[in-house]
Design an enzyme around this catalytic site. Structure first.
Site, PDB file in Angstrom:
ATOM      1  N   CYS A 111      46.553  56.820  43.138  1.00 21.07           N
ATOM      2  CA  CYS A 111      45.616  55.758  42.747  1.00 21.07           C
ATOM      3  C   CYS A 111      44.619  56.265  41.716  1.00 21.07           C
ATOM      4  CB  CYS A 111      44.869  55.218  43.962  1.00 21.07           C
ATOM      5  SG  CYS A 111      45.932  54.287  45.059  1.00 21.07           S
ATOM      6  N   HIS A 112      43.919  57.386  42.046  1.00 24.40           N
ATOM      7  CA  HIS A 112      42.911  57.889  41.117  1.00 24.40           C
ATOM      8  C   HIS A 112      43.033  59.380  40.899  1.00 24.40           C
ATOM      9  CE1 HIS A 112      41.381  54.151  42.901  1.00 24.40           C
ATOM     10  NE2 HIS A 112      41.054  53.887  41.653  1.00 24.40           N
ATOM     11  N   GLY A 113      44.204  59.941  41.227  1.00 22.96           N
ATOM     12  CA  GLY A 113      44.483  61.332  40.883  1.00 22.96           C
ATOM     13  C   GLY A 113      43.742  62.365  41.692  1.00 22.96           C
TER      14      GLY A 113
END
Lengths: 426, 209, 269
Positions: free
Chosen positions: B159-161
């Site tokens: 999703c956001h690394g």
């Protein structure tokens, strides 16, 4: 009777609020300093009791809706889950199911009180009509609520009652299909009944607001049926609602709640039907389909019409009679021609009223029985015939007895005022 | 007829008894109100059938070294990984100062706020058991099983690394905390129980390393 | 005086309500079975824990081959008021007897990662497995008759536990001239008298774990108590709460009545 307001805001905030939204004044004038006849007996406490039960039903109902699943495959099990697994679910479900019955007990006593003491007469016709509207809404709500557990009686009760509309000429079948949302009682029906069952109580609460408003314009009736006098004499005829009637109502409410709790905790299923613990099955009809007890008198009237009346066939005739039995209450204020309100001063009509109560109970008895069974084992005397006779009396009471008695009966002498009645100096 | 204006207190009775009745009535109403409210609140707590699934038992005897399984527990995924010797060594060969979150995030009794060394995150070093929702915004991280384990070849939240290491600790990315360790213990050699009673917590064997 | 009249009227109304209710609804057909003394009857009645345990054994070993118990989970056996309740295990999920009973059943689960259904040992959260996959299979195996689910059977029959006990012990040879279809049996209390269930219990059919002699009457009574408990597992909590509520309301009512007398003391009405 509602004179000038006696509310005097004391603090800066209440003065500020009173000039913008006089809601405290409304409450004060309606429930604190409201002048109430000093001679009300316990039959006048059922209004308060009904308000309490409306709140109980709404609160427990909202809670049940948090756990109930309106789906034909899961509804029955979800109610069982409420009784078994939800914390205190057994208690809340029992309160809601028995609460409906106690709501109707109170509303019937409230209505018979009105019939006996002439509470429907001028200037309280609108008050009475709003009450009949509430009663109708209660019946619709109770009927749809009973369908929701999706037991055998739920299902077959819904089948029988929705089939009544098919008696309407020409459009009956179309209306029935529209009600069902399908070709029989099923998922769509259950889901919409759930939606409406949730909605109607709030409409009832709204009409109750109007009912109280309409009560507070002329003020309470009372057992002697005289209006409280105006002006200086008003204080001699009335008492402020608070604390005199708040405490009296509180006492009556508690007594009634005790009886209610006996049922909730010790007889939770006595007023229900055993067949409703069997999941709905469209392939198998219960031996006797009976509605909940509070509908039994009307069920007996429905079944009393077994013959065609001119162009009206028996089925439509039964439906018309059943709805007519309720509709007639709307015009009651104009059917009763007597100027005297209270039956206390109507020596003859009083007896007819007594038999009317017996007839109503007797119709309930007929509604619970198979119409072809014999009353108390008397061969030949079918419940059908008893039901027909009592139905006839039910209508005659409103259409013949009350209009005629008002003209021919000589009422007894009434006291000069409520004060005089209370002091016994008639 | 002394109550012409409806006021009380002109009836000549001693006030103490009268006041007592009113206070008693008010007190009873308050107590009753309080008691009746509780069932109406408690009904929203998890029901018995929900609680019955609050603790589950998982058989890990079939889980081979170097493989992992995801089980559903309390409506969310839990990762159970049978680590190889190399993975354990890699997880233990990390300086505490290299970790963005130095709290072990271990939810077992007695393990609050302990340092995030690998030994504080496992009961048996070969089995790593952590809750499978990224501590950033709750996505489910992908795993080395599918060659999507991120920079540390363990877990990675797409999703956001966010990159997690062999001990499921956050190493890089926006997630603020390590993947939490649920309360569990080995009921037998083969069976892990997730969700413990107080008694079980006491005998679970969790100690601070 | 007025108050007593009012309360009397209220009680009369409640009684007639009950009377209407019971006359209306008990009329489900069939002969009224004799009333039996139940340990759990009445406002103070509690379940006979040992009878529930024995009744569960009767159900397991005899009834369960045809009748489902869909509303009961294994955990219910160990919950508050249940037959294997154990204070050491407030969570019935951890109760070793319950776990052992559950594990002795194979439960269908799945699908697994290959998309197949598989069987595994039961856990306390599972519901009691049904002997048949569906109603059609149940009917096909029972000559067209459907053995009903027993979870609510006591509440779903007009005379409740008396009916179940009467039915289980009410088998006789059909009277002279009564035509029984093949596969039907004569029962005093079944509506219409012709029942498709063969006499299910006989003396010494099972050996009770607690050594009680397994007469037909004993087994009928025990399994009826068990089924009553399954249908109404919170009865004891319900009655206990009921007494507390009634005592509270009674005291409150008296206080409010005194307040009422106080306030109305000098008012003519």
């Amino acid at each position: 009777m509602s004179g000038p307001s006696t509310y005097e805001p004391k603090s800066g905030f209440t003065r500020w609020l009173d000039s913008r939204l006089p809601i405290i004044r409304l409450g004060w004038d309606s429930f604190v300093d409201f002048p109430t006849p000093r001679n009300l007996n316990y039959w006048w406490t059922f209004g308060g009791i009904l308000a309490v039960f409306l709140v109980i039903q709404i609160v427990t109902g909202i809670i049940l809706a948090m756990h109930y699943v309106p789906h034909e495959l899961y509804a029955f099990d979800s109610v069982e889950r409420i009784r078994r697994d939800v914390n205190y679910g057994w208690m809340i479900q029992s309160m809601h199911a028995n609460g409906a019955s106690f709501f109707f007990v109170a509303v019937y006593l409230h209505m018979f009180r009105g019939l006996y003491y002439g509470s429907y007469k001028a200037p309280r016709e609108v008050l009475w009509i709003l009450g009949v509207v509430i009663y109708l809404l209660m019946m619709a709500t109770a009927f749809m609520g009973y369908v929701l557990p999706w037991g055998q009686m739920s299902y077959w009760g819904a089948i029988v009652i929705t089939n009544l509309v098919a008696a309407v000429p020409f459009v009956g079948d179309a209306i029935r299909e529209w009600l069902w949302g399908g070709f029989s009682v099923g998922q769509s029906t259950l889901n919409r009944f759930f939606s409406l069952h949730y909605l109607l109580p709030f409409i009832i609460a709204g009409v109750v607001g109007l009912h109280i408003w309409a009560l507070h314009v002329p003020g309470n009736g009372n057992p002697v049926g005289l209006e409280a006098r105006k002006g200086d004499d008003n204080k001699k005829d009335t008492l402020p609602f608070h604390p005199y009637y708040t405490v009296k109502d509180a006492f009556a409410i508690l007594v009634y709640l005790m009886v209610f709790c006996v049922f909730v905790f010790f007889l939770p299923n006595v007023l229900g039907h055993a067949d409703n613990f069997i999941e709905a099955n469209p392939l198998s009809t219960p031996a006797h389909i009976v509605p909940e007890w509070y509908f039994l008198p009307f069920y007996a009237i429905l079944r009393a019409v077994t013959f065609d009346i001119g162009p009206i066939d028996a089925k439509l005739g039964g439906v018309l009679a059943m709805f007519g039995a309720i509709a007639i209450l709307f015009v009651l204020p104009w059917l009763d021609t007597s100027k005297v309100r209270s039956m206390r001063y109507r020596p003859l009509t009083r007896w007819f009223f007594g038999f009317f109560v017996v007839a109503a109970l007797g119709l309930g008895w007929c509604g619970a029985k198979n119409p072809d069974d014999y009353v108390l084992g008397m061969t030949g005397f079918k419940f059908l015939y008893l039901g027909q006779f009592l139905t006839l009396y039910y209508f005659a009471y409103f259409l013949v007895i009350l209009p005629v008695m008002g003209i021919v009966e000589k009422p007894k002498k009434r006291p000069a005022s409520i004060e005089a009645a209370v002091l016994g100096t008639a | 007829m002394t109550e012409a204006n409806g006021a009380l207190g002109e009836d000549g009775q001693e006030p103490s008894r009268r006041d007592f009745i009113y206070i008693a009535a008010g007190g009873m109403a308050a107590v009753g109100g309080g008691l009746v409210v509780w069932p109406f609140i408690d009904q929203m707590n998890p029901a018995a059938d929900t609680l019955a699934l609050g603790s589950i038992r998982v058989d890990v005897s079939q889980l081979l070294p170097g493989s992992e399984m995801t089980v559903m527990w309390r409506g969310a995924p839990v990762f159970i990984r049978h680590r190889t010797e190399e993975e354990i060594a890699e997880a233990r060969n990390v300086e505490l100062s290299d970790l963005p979150d130095q709290d072990a995030r271990n939810e077992n009794a007695g393990m609050e706020g302990v340092p995030a060394i690998d030994a504080n995150r496992v009961l048996r070093s070969e089995f790593l058991i952590v809750k499978g929702n990224c501590t950033h915004l709750g996505c489910v991280p992908t795993s080395q099983e599918t060659n999507a384990g991120g920079e540390y070849d363990a877990w990675y939240c797409p999703c956001h690394g966010s990159h997690y290491d062999k001990s499921a600790r956050i190493r890089r990315g926006p997630a603020p905390e390590n993947l939490p360790v649920p309360d569990y213990f080995f009921e037998t050699e083969a069976v892990v129980k997730l969700g413990l009673s107080d008694d079980e917590s006491a005998i679970a064997g969790w100690t601070v390393a | 005086m007025k108050m007593f009249r009012f309360i009397a009227a209220g009680l009369a109304a409640a009684l007639s309500l009950t009377a209407i209710g019971s006359t209306a609804y008990a009329a489900g057909g069939g002969t009224k079975p004799p009333s039996h003394e139940w340990h759990h009857a009445g406002p103070f009645g509690t379940y006979d824990r040992h009878a529930i345990q024995r009744g569960f054994q009767v159900y397991q070993e005899i009834c369960a081959s045809c009748h489902a118990l869909g509303q009961m989970s294994f955990r219910n056996l160990g919950q508050r008021g249940g037959p294997f309740e154990d204070g050491n295990f407030p969570n019935p999920n951890d109760n070793p007897i319950v776990m052992q009973i559950a594990a002795s059943y194979q439960i269908m689960d799945g699908p697994n990662d290959d998309g197949d259904m598989f069987e595994r040992a039961g856990i306390p959260a599972d519901t009691y497995p049904s002997p048949f996959e569906n109603e059609q299979q149940a009917r096909a195996s029972n000559g067209g008759a459907y053995p009903p689910d027993l979870s609510l059977i006591v509440r779903a029959r007009g005379y409740g536990e008396d009916y179940i006990y009467g039915l289980l012990t009410g088998y006789h040879d059909a009277p002279e001239g009564y035509d029984l279809a093949p596969g039907q049996y004569y029962n005093d209390y079944f509506p219409g008298n012709a029942i498709a269930m063969a006499p299910p219990i006989m003396d010494d059919m099972i050996t009770y774990a607690d050594g009680t002699e397994a007469t037909m009457e004993q087994m009928a009574e025990d399994v009826t108590v068990f089924l009553t408990w399954v249908g109404d597992p919170h009865m004891e909590a319900r009655k206990q709460t009921g007494w507390m509520v009634l005592i509270y309301l009674f005291i409150f009512t008296i206080i409010v009545y005194l307040a009422y007398r106080q306030i109305w003391a000098n008012v003519k009405h």
